[in-house]
Design a protein around this motif. Structure first.
Motif, PDB file in Angstrom:
ATOM      1  N   ALA A   1      17.619  12.225  -8.337  1.00 24.72           N
ATOM      2  CA  ALA A   1      17.546  10.791  -8.614  1.00 24.72           C
ATOM      3  C   ALA A   1      17.349   9.990  -7.339  1.00 24.72           C
ATOM      4  O   ALA A   1      16.588   9.013  -7.310  1.00 24.72           O
ATOM      5  N   THR A   2      18.017  10.405  -6.267  1.00 21.01           N
ATOM      6  CA  THR A   2      17.865   9.712  -4.979  1.00 21.01           C
ATOM      7  C   THR A   2      16.428   9.790  -4.491  1.00 21.01           C
ATOM      8  O   THR A   2      15.835   8.803  -4.042  1.00 21.01           O
ATOM      9  N   LEU A   3      15.840  10.973  -4.582  1.00 23.05           N
ATOM     10  CA  LEU A   3      14.474  11.163  -4.098  1.00 23.05           C
ATOM     11  C   LEU A   3      13.466  10.392  -4.945  1.00 23.05           C
ATOM     12  O   LEU A   3      12.580   9.717  -4.417  1.00 23.05           O
ATOM     13  N   ASP A   4      13.586  10.489  -6.263  1.00 23.32           N
ATOM     14  CA  ASP A   4      12.594   9.833  -7.110  1.00 23.32           C
ATOM     15  C   ASP A   4      12.762   8.319  -7.126  1.00 23.32           C
ATOM     16  O   ASP A   4      11.788   7.587  -7.353  1.00 23.32           O
ATOM     17  N   SER A   5      13.981   7.821  -6.877  1.00 23.80           N
ATOM     18  CA  SER A   5      14.159   6.371  -6.746  1.00 23.80           C
ATOM     19  C   SER A   5      13.364   5.859  -5.550  1.00 23.80           C
ATOM     20  O   SER A   5      12.638   4.859  -5.641  1.00 23.80           O
ATOM     21  N   SER A   6      13.495   6.549  -4.413  1.00 19.32           N
ATOM     22  CA  SER A   6      12.775   6.120  -3.209  1.00 19.32           C
ATOM     23  C   SER A   6      11.278   6.343  -3.357  1.00 19.32           C
ATOM     24  O   SER A   6      10.467   5.554  -2.861  1.00 19.32           O
ATOM     25  N   GLN A   7      10.886   7.415  -4.062  1.00 16.90           N
ATOM     26  CA  GLN A   7       9.466   7.722  -4.186  1.00 16.90           C
ATOM     27  C   GLN A   7       8.748   6.712  -5.075  1.00 16.90           C
ATOM     28  O   GLN A   7       7.589   6.360  -4.812  1.00 16.90           O
ATOM     29  N   THR A   8       9.404   6.241  -6.112  1.00 18.12           N
ATOM     30  CA  THR A   8       8.790   5.224  -6.976  1.00 18.12           C
ATOM     31  C   THR A   8       8.400   4.004  -6.145  1.00 18.12           C
ATOM     32  O   THR A   8       7.264   3.515  -6.217  1.00 18.12           O
ATOM     33  N   ARG A   9       9.323   3.538  -5.336  1.00 19.89           N
ATOM     34  CA  ARG A   9       9.083   2.343  -4.519  1.00 19.89           C
ATOM     35  C   ARG A   9       8.039   2.607  -3.425  1.00 19.89           C
ATOM     36  O   ARG A   9       7.164   1.783  -3.169  1.00 19.89           O
ATOM     37  N   THR A  10       8.133   3.781  -2.792  1.00 23.40           N
ATOM     38  CA  THR A  10       7.235   4.083  -1.668  1.00 23.40           C
ATOM     39  C   THR A  10       5.790   4.246  -2.124  1.00 23.40           C
ATOM     40  O   THR A  10       4.859   3.742  -1.482  1.00 23.40           O
ATOM     41  N   ILE A  11       5.584   4.952  -3.233  1.00 26.19           N
ATOM     42  CA  ILE A  11       4.222   5.122  -3.745  1.00 26.19           C
ATOM     43  C   ILE A  11       3.652   3.778  -4.184  1.00 26.19           C
ATOM     44  O   ILE A  11       2.466   3.475  -3.942  1.00 26.19           O
ATOM     45  N   LEU A  12       4.481   2.965  -4.816  1.00 24.76           N
ATOM     46  CA  LEU A  12       4.024   1.625  -5.215  1.00 24.76           C
ATOM     47  C   LEU A  12       3.622   0.810  -3.997  1.00 24.76           C
ATOM     48  O   LEU A  12       2.566   0.157  -3.988  1.00 24.76           O
ATOM     49  N   LEU A  13       4.431   0.849  -2.940  1.00 21.48           N
ATOM     50  CA  LEU A  13       4.112   0.103  -1.717  1.00 21.48           C
ATOM     51  C   LEU A  13       2.815   0.615  -1.099  1.00 21.48           C
ATOM     52  O   LEU A  13       1.968  -0.176  -0.672  1.00 21.48           O
ATOM     53  N   THR A  14       2.645   1.929  -1.051  1.00 18.68           N
ATOM     54  CA  THR A  14       1.414   2.507  -0.504  1.00 18.68           C
ATOM     55  C   THR A  14       0.194   2.016  -1.276  1.00 18.68           C
ATOM     56  O   THR A  14      -0.846   1.683  -0.682  1.00 18.68           O
ATOM     57  N   SER A  15       0.327   1.929  -2.585  1.00 16.36           N
ATOM     58  CA  SER A  15      -0.802   1.496  -3.415  1.00 16.36           C
ATOM     59  C   SER A  15      -1.232   0.074  -3.084  1.00 16.36           C
ATOM     60  O   SER A  15      -2.415  -0.273  -3.208  1.00 16.36           O
ATOM     61  N   LEU A  16      -0.303  -0.759  -2.646  1.00 21.00           N
ATOM     62  CA  LEU A  16      -0.632  -2.162  -2.351  1.00 21.00           C
ATOM     63  C   LEU A  16      -1.520  -2.296  -1.116  1.00 21.00           C
ATOM     64  O   LEU A  16      -2.191  -3.309  -0.946  1.00 21.00           O
ATOM     65  N   TYR A  17      -1.519  -1.270  -0.257  1.00 18.30           N
ATOM     66  CA  TYR A  17      -2.360  -1.305   0.951  1.00 18.30           C
ATOM     67  C   TYR A  17      -3.674  -0.543   0.766  1.00 18.30           C
ATOM     68  O   TYR A  17      -4.523  -0.539   1.654  1.00 18.30           O
ATOM     69  N   ALA A  18      -3.849   0.113  -0.384  1.00 20.47           N
ATOM     70  CA  ALA A  18      -5.073   0.884  -0.625  1.00 20.47           C
ATOM     71  C   ALA A  18      -6.218  -0.066  -0.955  1.00 20.47           C
ATOM     72  O   ALA A  18      -6.179  -0.771  -1.960  1.00 20.47           O
ATOM     73  N   THR A  19      -7.228  -0.092  -0.088  1.00 22.04           N
ATOM     74  CA  THR A  19      -8.386  -0.946  -0.367  1.00 22.04           C
ATOM     75  C   THR A  19      -9.366  -0.263  -1.312  1.00 22.04           C
ATOM     76  O   THR A  19     -10.235  -0.926  -1.881  1.00 22.04           O
ATOM     77  N   ASP A  20      -9.226   1.050  -1.488  1.00 20.10           N
ATOM     78  CA  ASP A  20     -10.029   1.751  -2.483  1.00 20.10           C
ATOM     79  C   ASP A  20      -9.308   1.637  -3.825  1.00 20.10           C
ATOM     80  O   ASP A  20      -8.205   2.165  -3.990  1.00 20.10           O
ATOM     81  N   PRO A  21      -9.902   0.949  -4.814  1.00 16.64           N
ATOM     82  CA  PRO A  21      -9.186   0.733  -6.076  1.00 16.64           C
ATOM     83  C   PRO A  21      -8.926   2.010  -6.865  1.00 16.64           C
ATOM     84  O   PRO A  21      -8.006   2.052  -7.678  1.00 16.64           O
ATOM     85  N   SER A  22      -9.709   3.076  -6.630  1.00 16.13           N
ATOM     86  CA  SER A  22      -9.427   4.340  -7.314  1.00 16.13           C
ATOM     87  C   SER A  22      -8.114   4.932  -6.809  1.00 16.13           C
ATOM     88  O   SER A  22      -7.317   5.468  -7.588  1.00 16.13           O
ATOM     89  N   VAL A  23      -7.877   4.827  -5.500  1.00 17.74           N
ATOM     90  CA  VAL A  23      -6.616   5.303  -4.923  1.00 17.74           C
ATOM     91  C   VAL A  23      -5.460   4.470  -5.455  1.00 17.74           C
ATOM     92  O   VAL A  23      -4.397   4.992  -5.812  1.00 17.74           O
ATOM     93  N   GLN A  24      -5.683   3.162  -5.521  1.00 20.90           N
ATOM     94  CA  GLN A  24      -4.628   2.288  -6.035  1.00 20.90           C
ATOM     95  C   GLN A  24      -4.267   2.665  -7.479  1.00 20.90           C
ATOM     96  O   GLN A  24      -3.077   2.715  -7.840  1.00 20.90           O
ATOM     97  N   SER A  25      -5.248   2.959  -8.291  1.00 22.52           N
ATOM     98  CA  SER A  25      -4.987   3.320  -9.688  1.00 22.52           C
ATOM     99  C   SER A  25      -4.250   4.646  -9.802  1.00 22.52           C
ATOM    100  O   SER A  25      -3.313   4.785 -10.596  1.00 22.52           O
ATOM    101  N   ILE A  26      -4.657   5.630  -9.017  1.00 24.08           N
ATOM    102  CA  ILE A  26      -3.987   6.929  -9.053  1.00 24.08           C
ATOM    103  C   ILE A  26      -2.542   6.798  -8.581  1.00 24.08           C
ATOM    104  O   ILE A  26      -1.611   7.342  -9.195  1.00 24.08           O
TER     105      ILE A  26
END
Length: 347
Positions: free
Chosen positions: A87-112
């Motif tokens: 639970a600790t790992l997936d809590s942090s991963q949900t937020r981190t992957i979401l944050l990474t997606s916000l900086y992706a200028t390629d919209p396919s990466v953002q969607s994945i």
């Protein structure tokens, strides 16, 4: 080497082309046309991720409810500690992957990445569902406290948290690359002591509902890890100034440290668990590290562990190859909604 701060990708910028000029730090209109992307095979990745859809409360936990009180005290204690880790790992991963997606200028990466973040949220919710099936609310809450109070677990997660929090403070190509490397460690290494515990219970016909849930999480994590490794390689190809001996050495050092911490954690949490050989477990962790390094494009560092030393676990973790013939079908434990059976809600 330029290490400029990245801005979050614009939501819509019509003056820019639809096909992004870079994965991060590039220009894009924000309009996603899957038929005109820089890395066309990522559409198949997106479709595979969608094809793995599942929900935790549609998995039958009725047998686990009856079996949990009959587990040994050690098994119950380890069960709760491992759930807290996951639970600790997936809590942090949900937020981190979401944050990474916000900086992706390629919209396919953002969607994945959006789909991956959603699946991490499902994983995290599943741990609450698992515990709500087998223990009281008070014990559930106590279990979730372990992730922030257990000293061995905190030590185990310290470097990961430092890198993830640094990315929150400063988004650069370098910090994204390092965060993605830690994501591969999380997805491909840090879960596996915990997974092994539940699979070990399952092979003794204990807590099979929990193990089935973990199998679906495992399948997702393998798909996530595959994409993130591809993303690292693609970012390095677009930014060769970061593809240096210094960065390579950093990656190797992080993997070695992560392996040492994971072995220490496994010996702490799995000690005296019947059916698990701790030396075998350490070898399996090194085998997983080699596998993730190869996926990133680097060489193995544990040459004595090129093969999986934990033979019994292969049926659970090595058979996800994107085909329809996988562990679930072999074991006749296909995904079935409990609403169609005598599920937990009907107990």
């Amino acid at each position: 080497m330029s290490n400029f701060l990245l801005e979050k990708a614009k939501t819509l910028e019509p003056i820019n082309p639809n096909r992004a000029t870079a994965l991060f730090g590039g220009k894009s209109s924000g309009i996603l046309n899957w038929n005109d992307i820089e890395y066309p095979h990522w559409y198949k990745t997106y479709k595979r991720l969608l094809g793995n859809f599942w929900q935790s409360d549609e998995i039958n936990m009725s047998s686990d409810v009856k079996q949990f009180p009959n587990l040994s005290e050690k098994e119950q204690e380890t069960y709760l500690k491992v759930i807290s880790l996951l639970a600790t790992l997936d809590s942090s991963q949900t937020r981190t992957i979401l944050l990474t997606s916000l900086y992706a200028t390629d919209p396919s990466v953002q969607s994945i990445l959006a789909v991956i973040a959603q699946q991490e949220a499902v994983h995290n919710e599943s741990y609450s569902y698992i515990l709500s099936s087998v223990v009281s609310l008070e014990k559930q809450n106590q279990a979730f406290e372990i992730g922030r109070t257990d000293p061995i677990l905190r030590k185990r997660n310290q470097l990961l948290m430092e890198q993830y929090n640094q990315f929150v403070e400063e988004a650069t190509i370098e910090s994204i690359l390092k965060t993605l490397v830690y994501s591969t460690l999380l997805e491909g290494l840090f879960f596996y002591s915990g997974f092994a515990f539940f699979y070990n219970l399952s092979r003794q016909n204990k807590m099979v509902g929990t193990s089935t849930m973990i199998s679906y999480i495992n399948r997702d994590e393998l798909e996530h890890g595959r994409f993130i490794c591809e993303l690292i390689r693609a970012v390095l190809a677009e930014h060769p100034e970061y593809n240096t001996k210094s960065f390579t050495d950093w990656v190797y050092n992080q993997f070695q440290e992560a392996v040492d911490l994971e072995i220490e954690w496994s010996q702490y949490v799995l000690k005296d668990v019947e059916g698990i050989d701790l030396e075998e477990m350490a070898g399996f962790i090194k085998y997983r590290a080699n596998k993730m390094l190869r996926m990133i494009g680097l060489s193995e560092i544990y040459l004595e562990h090129l093969q999986n030393p934990m033979k019994w676990i292969r049926v659970y973790v090595d058979n996800f190859d994107g085909t329809k013939t996988d562990f679930f079908e072999q074991k006749s434990r296909s995904y079935t909604k409990v609403s169609e059976l005598n599920g937990f809600d009907e107990l």
